[in-house]
Design a protein around this motif. Structure first.
Motif, short mmCIF file in Angstrom:
data_model
loop_
_atom_site.label_atom_id
_atom_site.label_comp_id
_atom_site.label_asym_id
_atom_site.label_seq_id
_atom_site.Cartn_x
_atom_site.Cartn_y
_atom_site.Cartn_z
N CYS A 182 7.60 -30.79 -25.60
CA CYS A 182 7.76 -30.15 -24.32
C CYS A 182 6.95 -28.74 -24.24
N ASP A 183 6.48 -28.39 -25.58
CA ASP A 183 5.72 -27.12 -25.62
C ASP A 183 4.43 -27.02 -25.08
N THR A 184 4.31 -26.99 -23.76
CA THR A 184 3.20 -27.21 -23.18
C THR A 184 3.03 -26.84 -21.57
N ALA A 185 2.05 -26.90 -21.23
CA ALA A 185 1.93 -26.53 -19.58
C ALA A 185 0.94 -27.43 -18.73
N MET A 186 1.42 -27.42 -17.54
CA MET A 186 0.60 -28.08 -16.51
C MET A 186 -0.61 -27.65 -16.28
N VAL A 187 -1.94 -28.40 -16.04
CA VAL A 187 -3.10 -27.88 -16.01
C VAL A 187 -3.31 -26.91 -14.90
N SER A 188 -2.69 -27.24 -13.73
CA SER A 188 -2.74 -26.08 -12.67
C SER A 188 -1.33 -26.19 -12.09
N PRO A 189 -1.01 -25.17 -11.35
CA PRO A 189 0.36 -25.00 -10.70
C PRO A 189 0.78 -26.28 -9.80
N GLY A 190 1.77 -26.92 -10.00
CA GLY A 190 2.20 -28.08 -9.38
C GLY A 190 1.25 -29.21 -9.73
N VAL A 191 0.53 -29.18 -10.71
CA VAL A 191 -0.32 -30.58 -10.99
C VAL A 191 0.30 -31.10 -12.44
N PRO A 192 1.19 -32.12 -12.52
CA PRO A 192 1.92 -32.42 -13.65
C PRO A 192 0.62 -33.12 -14.65
N SER A 193 0.93 -32.98 -16.11
CA SER A 193 -0.03 -33.24 -16.90
C SER A 193 0.45 -33.68 -18.29
N ILE A 194 -0.34 -34.84 -18.77
CA ILE A 194 0.17 -35.31 -20.07
C ILE A 194 -1.16 -35.08 -21.03
N ALA A 195 -0.98 -34.17 -21.95
CA ALA A 195 -2.07 -34.16 -23.16
C ALA A 195 -2.22 -35.20 -23.99
N GLY A 196 -3.41 -35.70 -23.89
CA GLY A 196 -3.58 -36.88 -24.63
C GLY A 196 -4.26 -36.69 -25.89
N GLN A 197 -5.06 -35.24 -26.12
CA GLN A 197 -5.87 -34.92 -27.18
C GLN A 197 -5.89 -33.40 -27.42
N LEU A 198 -5.83 -33.06 -28.51
CA LEU A 198 -5.96 -31.85 -28.72
C LEU A 198 -6.96 -31.24 -30.07
N ARG A 199 -7.59 -30.24 -29.65
CA ARG A 199 -8.80 -29.92 -30.42
C ARG A 199 -8.03 -29.56 -31.99
N GLY A 200 -8.94 -30.02 -32.81
CA GLY A 200 -8.62 -29.45 -34.26
C GLY A 200 -9.04 -28.06 -34.46
N MET A 201 -9.01 -27.66 -35.75
CA MET A 201 -9.52 -26.23 -36.35
C MET A 201 -10.25 -26.46 -37.50
N LEU A 202 -11.21 -25.55 -37.79
CA LEU A 202 -11.85 -25.44 -38.89
C LEU A 202 -12.11 -23.91 -39.00
#
Length: 460
Positions: A182-202
């Protein structure tokens, strides 16, 4: 009795649900400051008591740091693992708060009522949307529609030092069909979102060495190799100035193209490019010219220079050629990019471009992690997307995320779980900042959304 009865119960119970959240927000569970250790324990105890009251067998588990809260509920249907964190960021600078950070309040704003206080959005308010959905479901049906495991952390805001060892030790207990974060946000106000990919880090860092000591620029200016000039030339070579692409050989190995269906969702997600860029003083995007701003943010890798320094840093001037110059860089990774292979290529890019009399040393203690890419073809993703669309009366979207949420990668690597990241925060919630808030509508509709998702996942 049906989903409609659960949603009605949520509406009726909203004042009591809000009061429960306010009680949790009053606990100053700042994980990074040892002075608040007992408060972190108290927040964990509060959650254990609350979950046990719902018939969820819950315990506080000790770690070398702050405790984990783990709860189980047997049942039929899918087995869902729900993750959230009960710790919060420090409140400094306190003088910029308009109220006591741990005396939360409901305030009227031009955008509607908000819950103001530390942790209201990150992550106690988000966490409690799921708990309250379970409470309403249990009140109406006497049970919950699936098997559940709760996994609530107390160190997320302080680097999660106990998380990976705990997960490895308790992997059998935490394994489920899919994880909900649940530790995430909507892409825009009132626009429900499911994150399907997250960038990695180097991460990497290097130093260019030149002369054996700082030199007088009157004596050696001209014939002397200047490490600052050398590092500037090499850093400039990282990117193609015409296309904006990274010019390191092999950099894009493992980078997938975005599907047409995903691009369609992104194009209709309500993203305001002008506001996104203009809010920080940009008039245009400055990444790869062949890709949209959202693609650059969510689906394309980057190489960024985060620090560049050397020579005299004090007031006035000092006429020296410095002995060395330094660079810190990070890369955001997507798809199947391999951080170790990429590190080798970046280092080769630098080393093959060194001038005579220049040498490079590298910081060997910096880490890297691959991107987290979920299997969004799983039926659970579409079921949850339709449930969100029904609640918010607009099409929910499966999005990427420009940042990195390590827990999703840990679930994938340690437990073999795909994660659905679903939260109801807004970008203006001021998480980590003074006057953090969570829209009351986000809290209310978040609870309703989870109830719909629970219903949908039992049918997927």
């Amino acid at each position: 009795m049906s989903l409609t009865d659960v949603l009605s119960r949520i509406d009726t119970d909203l004042p009591a649900a809000t009061d429960r959240l306010m009680d949790l927000l009053r606990i100053p569970s700042i994980s990074t400051d040892p002075a608040f250790k007992s408060d972190c324990d108290r927040a964990a105890d509060w959650l254990v008591s609350d979950l046990n009251s719902l018939g969820i067998t819950t315990e506080k588990r000790a770690t070398p740091g702050h405790p984990m809260v783990v709860g189980h509920l047997d049942g039929t249907g899918p087995h869902l693992l729900f993750y959230g964190h009960y710790d919060v960021q420090p409140v400094d600078p306190l003088n910029l708060w308009n109220l006591d950070p741990f005396d939360p309040d409901i305030q009227d704003t031009p955008a509607g009522k908000v819950i103001r206080g530390r942790g209201s959005s990150d992550d106690k308010g988000q966490l409690m949307t799921f708990v309250e959905a379970c409470r309403a479901w249990k009140a109406v049906h006497g049970t919950l529609p699936c098997k559940l495991t709760f996994f609530l952390e107390g160190e997320e805001e302080s680097g999660s030092p106990s998380l990976v060892p705990f997960m490895k030790e308790h992997a059998d207990e935490l394994t489920a069909d899919i994880a909900l974060i649940c530790d995430t946000a909507m892409v825009s106000p009132g626009v429900p979102s499911i994150a399907g990919q997250l960038r990695g880090m180097l991460k990497d860092e290097f130093t260019i060495h030149g002369p054996t000591r700082d030199l007088h620029s009157g004596h050696y200016g001209g014939p002397g190799l200047n490490p600052l000039r050398e590092i500037s030339r090499i850093v400039a070579s990282f990117h193609d100035t015409e296309t904006g692409a990274v010019a390191v050989d092999g950099f894009y190995e493992g980078v997938p193209e975005v599907s047409d269906e995903m691009l369609r969702q992104w194009q209709n997600c309500g993203f305001d490019e002008a506001a996104y860029l203009g809010g920080v003083g940009y008039t245009q995007a400055h990444g790869e010219k062949a890709y949209s701003t959202l693609e650059q943010q969510w689906a394309r890798p980057t190489l960024e220079i985060n620090g560049l320094w050397g020579g005299y840093q004090g007031a006035g001037t000092k006429t020296v050629i410095p002995a060395e110059a330094h660079c810190k860089l990070t890369c955001r990774l997507v798809g199947d990019m391999d951080p170790d292979r990429l590190r080798t290529r970046i280092r080769a890019h630098v080393e093959t471009r060194l001038s005579p009399d220049a040498r490079v040393t590298w910081d060997g203690d910096l880490d890297g992690s691959p991107a987290s890419v979920m299997n969004t073809d799983r039926p659970e993703f579409e079921a949850a997307r339709q449930a969100l669309s029904n609640e918010w009366n607009r099409e929910a979207v499966i999005v990427g995320m420009g940042g990195s949420i390590p827990i999703a990668g840990f679930f994938k690597d340690i437990l073999g779980l795909d994660s659905m990241l679903i939260g109801y925060a807004n970008e203006d919630d001021a998480i980590h900042s003074p006057n953090e808030k969570y829209n009351l509508a986000s809290f209310h509709k978040g609870i309703r959304s989870w109830a719909r998702i629970l219903d949908a996942l039992t049918r997927a």
